[in-house]
Design a protein around this motif. Sequence first.
Motif, PDB file in Angstrom:
ATOM      1  N   ASP A  13       0.908  -1.494   0.096  1.00 32.99           N
ATOM      2  CA  ASP A  13      -0.011   0.021  -0.027  1.00 32.99           C
ATOM      3  C   ASP A  13       1.039   1.372   0.514  1.00 32.99           C
TER       4      ASP A  13
ATOM      5  N   VAL B 284       3.319   6.796  -7.018  1.00 39.26           N
ATOM      6  CA  VAL B 284       2.769   7.825  -7.619  1.00 39.26           C
ATOM      7  C   VAL B 284       3.019   9.187  -7.209  1.00 39.26           C
TER       8      VAL B 284
ATOM      9  N   VAL C 156     -15.125  -5.227   9.604  1.00 41.19           N
ATOM     10  CA  VAL C 156     -15.982  -4.333   8.401  1.00 41.19           C
ATOM     11  C   VAL C 156     -16.058  -5.297   7.265  1.00 41.19           C
ATOM     12  N   GLY C 157     -15.532  -6.439   6.961  1.00 41.98           N
ATOM     13  CA  GLY C 157     -15.516  -7.180   5.392  1.00 41.98           C
ATOM     14  C   GLY C 157     -14.496  -6.079   4.681  1.00 41.98           C
ATOM     15  N   ALA C 158     -13.642  -5.995   5.300  1.00 40.07           N
ATOM     16  CA  ALA C 158     -12.477  -5.859   3.586  1.00 40.07           C
ATOM     17  C   ALA C 158     -11.369  -6.342   3.908  1.00 40.07           C
ATOM     18  N   ALA C 159     -11.322  -6.492   2.466  1.00 42.14           N
ATOM     19  CA  ALA C 159      -9.821  -7.574   3.146  1.00 42.14           C
ATOM     20  C   ALA C 159      -8.692  -6.754   3.012  1.00 42.14           C
ATOM     21  N   ASN C 160      -8.968  -5.980   2.664  1.00 44.55           N
ATOM     22  CA  ASN C 160      -6.979  -4.846   2.968  1.00 44.55           C
ATOM     23  C   ASN C 160      -7.768  -4.432   4.042  1.00 44.55           C
TER      24      ASN C 160
ATOM     25  N   SER D 296      -6.916   0.112   4.265  1.00 47.00           N
ATOM     26  CA  SER D 296      -8.039   0.771   3.626  1.00 47.00           C
ATOM     27  C   SER D 296      -8.997   0.830   5.074  1.00 47.00           C
TER      28      SER D 296
ATOM     29  N   LEU E  49     -10.077   4.168   6.593  1.00 46.80           N
ATOM     30  CA  LEU E  49     -11.100   4.808   5.832  1.00 46.80           C
ATOM     31  C   LEU E  49     -12.469   4.064   7.557  1.00 46.80           C
TER      32      LEU E  49
ATOM     33  N   GLY F  31      -9.770  -0.326  -3.783  1.00 52.20           N
ATOM     34  CA  GLY F  31      -9.319  -0.063  -2.465  1.00 52.20           C
ATOM     35  C   GLY F  31      -9.210  -0.854  -1.566  1.00 52.20           C
ATOM     36  N   HIS F  32     -10.912  -1.501  -1.227  1.00 51.29           N
ATOM     37  CA  HIS F  32     -10.616  -2.083   0.102  1.00 51.29           C
ATOM     38  C   HIS F  32     -10.446  -3.482   0.135  1.00 51.29           C
ATOM     39  N   LEU F  33     -10.125  -4.005  -1.267  1.00 47.34           N
ATOM     40  CA  LEU F  33      -9.553  -5.608  -2.041  1.00 47.34           C
ATOM     41  C   LEU F  33      -8.186  -5.638  -2.095  1.00 47.34           C
ATOM     42  N   THR F  34      -8.282  -4.564  -2.823  1.00 45.74           N
ATOM     43  CA  THR F  34      -6.088  -4.835  -2.712  1.00 45.74           C
ATOM     44  C   THR F  34      -5.324  -3.882  -2.575  1.00 45.74           C
ATOM     45  N   PRO F  35      -3.818  -3.909  -2.234  1.00 44.73           N
ATOM     46  CA  PRO F  35      -2.918  -2.199  -2.166  1.00 44.73           C
ATOM     47  C   PRO F  35      -3.564  -1.027  -2.941  1.00 44.73           C
ATOM     48  N   GLY F  36      -3.546  -0.234  -2.566  1.00 41.25           N
ATOM     49  CA  GLY F  36      -4.330   1.014  -2.993  1.00 41.25           C
ATOM     50  C   GLY F  36      -5.149   1.433  -2.737  1.00 41.25           C
ATOM     51  N   GLY F  37      -5.033   2.649  -3.141  1.00 43.68           N
ATOM     52  CA  GLY F  37      -7.300   2.747  -2.373  1.00 43.68           C
ATOM     53  C   GLY F  37      -7.578   4.706  -2.940  1.00 43.68           C
TER      54      GLY F  37
ATOM     55  N   ALA G 158      -3.991   6.670  -3.776  1.00 41.90           N
ATOM     56  CA  ALA G 158      -2.963   6.397  -5.004  1.00 41.90           C
ATOM     57  C   ALA G 158      -3.753   6.943  -5.979  1.00 41.90           C
TER      58      ALA G 158
ATOM     59  N   PRO H 222     -17.016 -10.907   2.666  1.00 44.39           N
ATOM     60  CA  PRO H 222     -15.140 -10.596   2.181  1.00 44.39           C
ATOM     61  C   PRO H 222     -14.539 -11.167   0.888  1.00 44.39           C
ATOM     62  N   PHE H 223     -14.019 -10.479   0.385  1.00 47.37           N
ATOM     63  CA  PHE H 223     -12.961 -10.506  -1.042  1.00 47.37           C
ATOM     64  C   PHE H 223     -13.745 -10.516  -2.319  1.00 47.37           C
TER      65      PHE H 223
ATOM     66  N   GLY I 180     -16.839  -4.602   3.094  1.00 49.52           N
ATOM     67  CA  GLY I 180     -16.339  -3.058   3.391  1.00 49.52           C
ATOM     68  C   GLY I 180     -17.229  -1.879   3.890  1.00 49.52           C
TER      69      GLY I 180
ATOM     70  N   ASN J 175     -13.426   5.284  -0.632  1.00 48.77           N
ATOM     71  CA  ASN J 175     -12.212   5.669  -1.807  1.00 48.77           C
ATOM     72  C   ASN J 175     -12.503   6.579  -3.090  1.00 48.77           C
TER      73      ASN J 175
END
Lengths: 178, 151
Positions: free
Chosen positions: A50, A57, A130-134, A137, A141, B35-41, B44, B108-109, B114, B121
């Motif tokens: 992340d 960037v 939260v249910g978010a995989a990341n 985030s 958030l 953004g809630h699944l992979t790196p970033g958001g 970025a 999730p996933f 989320g 995001n």
Amino acid sequence: MNFEITLVIILIIIGSVIALELNDLLSCVISVGVAGYGLSVIFLLLGAPDLAITQIVAEILALVILIRATLERDTTRMTGVRAVMLALVAVFSIGTLLYFASISLARLPAFGSPIMKVSSEYIARTLSGVGAANAVSAIILDFRAIDTLGEVTALFTAAVAVVAIMRKSARKPREERD
Amino acid sequence: MRQNTPQGMSVIVKTVTRLTVRLIFLFGVYVILHGHLTPGGGFAGGVMLALAAVHVMLAYGRDTAMKELSFSGAQIFEGIGALAFLVIGLSGLAAGVFFKNYLAPGTPFEFLSGGTIIISNMAIGLKVMGGLFAIFVAMTFFQGGGTDDKK
């Protein structure tokens, strides 16, 4: 510390020293870029994709802005008493910083075992609550969204300030200046 | 400044830009939406969207890029994004606590998971894109250069 990270840190230091010694401002800006990209590689090696994405960037945008903004500028060099005084002040400040940094760094816990227990709570609740995989985030958030609101406010204020300083309507008309 | 001519850079740069800029923009949208699944958001991805606009401006010159995303348009995006993020927080306040994640967590996933994170995001991405593009335009064009006078 692992070998790759040490190597990248050495590269960053070399790039920074080169940036200090160059005369051409454009080359300086490009050498400073080594620090940003090296930091991004270090984040990747430490397992923080992340941060690595955000760093790379933001570094690209900062480099583009710096290159466009510094193309016409000149470097100014100070000489005489002022240069000596500035060097003394810089050495004193860096020495103080390093002294206190060495004290506090010696007391830091080992990497991966933080003092605060709140981070393990975040990780445990990310998927179920939260249910978010990341997890990053979820933290920025959800758990700490007010922090993010402050960050958004800071960026908003920065943009407003830049536009307010650089805008043309408040300037004198060009005929009067010339 | 050397490359501030209205026509932009050489034909090689223009061709490569034409091929790549949509992909950069699409990747920015992907980073924001996932953004809630992979790196970033939001941050970025928003910087990537701003970079796509900066890319067009560097290659094709100021006038072409301003047709795609004008200066006032960027400022409007920035305001809308910041306000949307605040509204998300206030709607959480209406549901109990400031920034309460009141939507269902979901599986999730999955893409729809989320809760409010995906909306936040999007708001942050919009805000960062507008803000950074406005900063770029202001810092590169509004400094007493020759192109300053015509709006």
